[in-house]
Design a protein around this motif. Structure first.
Motif, mmCIF file in Angstrom:
data_model
loop_
_atom_site.group_PDB
_atom_site.id
_atom_site.type_symbol
_atom_site.label_atom_id
_atom_site.label_comp_id
_atom_site.label_asym_id
_atom_site.label_seq_id
_atom_site.Cartn_x
_atom_site.Cartn_y
_atom_site.Cartn_z
ATOM 1 N N THR A 52 0.851 -1.196 0.000
ATOM 2 C CA THR A 52 0.000 0.000 0.000
ATOM 3 C C THR A 52 0.883 1.241 0.000
ATOM 4 O O THR A 52 1.782 1.371 0.829
ATOM 5 N N SER A 74 5.053 1.595 -0.185
ATOM 6 C CA SER A 74 4.596 0.213 -0.334
ATOM 7 C C SER A 74 5.758 -0.756 -0.143
ATOM 8 O O SER A 74 5.550 -1.962 -0.053
ATOM 9 N N THR A 83 2.042 5.116 -8.516
ATOM 10 C CA THR A 83 0.913 5.739 -7.813
ATOM 11 C C THR A 83 0.855 7.234 -8.112
ATOM 12 O O THR A 83 -0.183 7.758 -8.520
ATOM 13 N N ARG A 111 -4.650 6.415 -0.112
ATOM 14 C CA ARG A 111 -3.923 5.154 0.089
ATOM 15 C C ARG A 111 -4.325 4.239 -1.063
ATOM 16 O O ARG A 111 -5.505 3.985 -1.265
ATOM 17 N N ARG A 113 -3.791 0.476 -2.653
ATOM 18 C CA ARG A 113 -3.340 -0.898 -2.382
ATOM 19 C C ARG A 113 -3.031 -1.584 -3.694
ATOM 20 O O ARG A 113 -3.877 -1.663 -4.577
ATOM 21 N N TRP A 114 -1.796 -2.032 -3.832
ATOM 22 C CA TRP A 114 -1.336 -2.758 -5.024
ATOM 23 C C TRP A 114 -1.308 -4.243 -4.681
ATOM 24 O O TRP A 114 -0.616 -4.648 -3.752
ATOM 25 N N GLU A 115 -2.058 -5.038 -5.421
ATOM 26 C CA GLU A 115 -2.030 -6.486 -5.263
ATOM 27 C C GLU A 115 -1.681 -7.098 -6.603
ATOM 28 O O GLU A 115 -2.222 -6.681 -7.632
#
Length: 119
Positions: A52, A74, A83, A111, A113-115
């Motif tokens: 994140t 992150s 981002t 914020r 979130r990278w998955e």
């Protein structure tokens, strides 16, 4: 250095206080929706990086993001940089306004979130 008997040089007047925000900048839409799996940096996929990224944004008087500072990484430079790049390019805001209703520079935070994308 002031010679003896001479008047000291005049001092500059104090800077005016910053304008008071009466309406904060608001994103036009959901910032998370600006991101897709196509945006995931290839280097981060290869290195199996995810996490994140938290950012603080500076919003100009025209509603565009003028500054993006990572406040919590992150753990991946590629994801943090992506981002800010994506938000700068795609995000639009209703600018903050002062008490007279004039647009002023404002701030926001987000914020992301990278998955890792599913194969």
């Amino acid at each position: 250095v002031t010679p003896p008997g001479a008047a000291p040089p005049p001092q500059a007047p104090p800077a005016p206080p910053p304008p008071r925000v009466s309406q904060a900048a608001r994103a036009r839409g959901n910032l998370v929706a600006l991101f897709s799996t196509d945006d995931y940096p290839q280097s981060a996929i290869r290195n199996e990086e995810q996490g994140t990224t938290a950012v603080r944004l500076t919003i100009g008087t025209g509603g565009r993001v003028e500054g993006c500072d990572v406040t919590s990484s992150s753990g991946s430079g590629a994801l943090d940089q992506a981002t800010c790049n994506i938000i700068r390019r795609r995000a639009r805001y209703t600018p903050a306004k002062d008490q007279a209703g004039n647009p002023i520079t404002g701030t926001d935070s987000a914020r992301i979130r990278w998955e890792l994308p599913e194969e």
